[in-house]
Design a protein around this motif. Structure first.
Motif, PDB file in Angstrom:
ATOM      1  N   VAL A 164       0.869  -1.174   0.000  1.00 15.82           N
ATOM      2  CA  VAL A 164       0.000   0.000   0.000  1.00 15.82           C
ATOM      3  C   VAL A 164       0.904   1.223   0.000  1.00 15.82           C
ATOM      4  O   VAL A 164       1.767   1.363   0.877  1.00 15.82           O
ATOM      5  N   HIS A 166       1.295   5.170   0.465  1.00 11.19           N
ATOM      6  CA  HIS A 166       0.612   6.248   1.186  1.00 11.19           C
ATOM      7  C   HIS A 166       1.135   7.604   0.728  1.00 11.19           C
ATOM      8  O   HIS A 166       2.338   7.772   0.506  1.00 11.19           O
ATOM      9  N   ASP A 171      -4.366  10.002   0.765  1.00  9.51           N
ATOM     10  CA  ASP A 171      -4.730   9.049  -0.281  1.00  9.51           C
ATOM     11  C   ASP A 171      -3.789   7.843  -0.232  1.00  9.51           C
ATOM     12  O   ASP A 171      -2.644   7.947   0.223  1.00  9.51           O
ATOM     13  N   THR A 172      -4.274   6.687  -0.682  1.00 12.88           N
ATOM     14  CA  THR A 172      -3.458   5.477  -0.735  1.00 12.88           C
ATOM     15  C   THR A 172      -3.686   4.753  -2.060  1.00 12.88           C
ATOM     16  O   THR A 172      -4.703   4.957  -2.724  1.00 12.88           O
ATOM     17  N   LYS A 173      -2.724   3.916  -2.434  1.00 10.24           N
ATOM     18  CA  LYS A 173      -2.837   3.124  -3.656  1.00 10.24           C
ATOM     19  C   LYS A 173      -2.343   1.709  -3.363  1.00 10.24           C
ATOM     20  O   LYS A 173      -1.220   1.526  -2.896  1.00 10.24           O
ATOM     21  N   LEU A 175      -1.071  -1.891  -4.567  1.00  6.29           N
ATOM     22  CA  LEU A 175      -0.382  -2.517  -5.698  1.00  6.29           C
ATOM     23  C   LEU A 175      -0.188  -3.995  -5.394  1.00  6.29           C
ATOM     24  O   LEU A 175       0.624  -4.384  -4.546  1.00  6.29           O
ATOM     25  N   PHE A 188       3.183   7.825  -9.714  1.00  4.46           N
ATOM     26  CA  PHE A 188       2.222   8.427  -8.799  1.00  4.46           C
ATOM     27  C   PHE A 188       1.999   9.901  -9.125  1.00  4.46           C
ATOM     28  O   PHE A 188       2.866  10.566  -9.700  1.00  4.46           O
ATOM     29  N   HIS A 189       0.862  10.415  -8.679  1.00  3.08           N
ATOM     30  CA  HIS A 189       0.519  11.815  -8.921  1.00  3.08           C
ATOM     31  C   HIS A 189       1.232  12.746  -7.949  1.00  3.08           C
ATOM     32  O   HIS A 189       1.262  13.969  -8.143  1.00  3.08           O
ATOM     33  N   TRP A 198       0.470  -4.929   1.918  1.00  9.75           N
ATOM     34  CA  TRP A 198      -0.932  -5.165   1.584  1.00  9.75           C
ATOM     35  C   TRP A 198      -1.229  -6.634   1.820  1.00  9.75           C
ATOM     36  O   TRP A 198      -0.598  -7.511   1.243  1.00  9.75           O
TER      37      TRP A 198
END
Length: 202
Positions: A164, A166, A171-173, A175, A188-189, A198
């Protein structure tokens, strides 16, 4: 299984005044409390990951901002370096464990923060991470979580299957390793502030 392990709730907080006239409070604990968790970081087998301690706002789960930190034992006093991610960092040393100094972290007044223990990647990845990076992190995260869980952890805890990411805005993403192509680069943005395991929900 949640990736955050609650250790201490309702820590003793005393009102104080920060150097710049900002209302603040002290979070105080003994060095031995921190050492008992962070000592795993000096063991071999997980060179790219570590245990990290944070203060999390009890109301919304956000990381509490640490204005400054220090250790004190009798006449000995040492300022602590607080990283940008507000991790609770102390030197891991057996001599300090024996001395067991008082550790103080200064946070904003009017909030309640609890200590949280997380497994995180040591490296700063900026605005991109690769499939190769994640493939290296996953087994090490499993190794460290297994060490934390003890001899029966493998019976009850699913394996880490990805990471994950952070970000500073909360916000988190997620993978998942099996969903990434060999050598794939994920951009990433904004810069990542930390990378945690994860674990799929049962």
């Amino acid at each position: 299984m949640k990736l955050t392990y609650w250790l201490l709730a309702g820590l003793f907080a005393s009102s104080s005044l920060y150097a710049q006239e900002v209302a603040a409070q002290n979070i105080e604990m003994r060095y031995s409390t921190l050492y008992s968790k962070l000592k795993q970081n000096v063991k071999e087998g997980h060179d790219d990951v570590k245990i990290a301690l944070f203060l999390l706002n009890q109301q919304d789960g956000s990381v509490c901002h640490i204005h400054k930190g220090s250790m004190r034992k009798d006449k000995h006093f040492e300022e602590l370096v607080i990283p940008e991610n507000n991790e609770l960092t102390v030197p891991v040393d057996t001599n300090l464990r024996q001395a067991n100094p008082d550790v103080t972290f200064v946070i904003d007044d009017g909030i309640t923060c609890d200590v949280s223990m997380q497994v995180i990647a040591k490296k700063y990845y900026g605005t991109a991470i690769t499939q190769t990076d994640i493939a290296e992190l996953v087994p090490q995260m499993n190794e460290l979580l297994s060490a934390l869980g003890g001899m029966f952890s493998g019976w009850f805890m699913p394996d880490v299957e990805g990471v994950v990411v952070h970000f500073n805005d909360g916000d988190t993403k997620v993978l998942k390793l099996s969903s990434l192509a060999d050598g794939e680069i994920v951009n990433f943005h904004q810069p990542a502030v930390k990378v945690t395991p994860w674990i799929p929900q049962a």
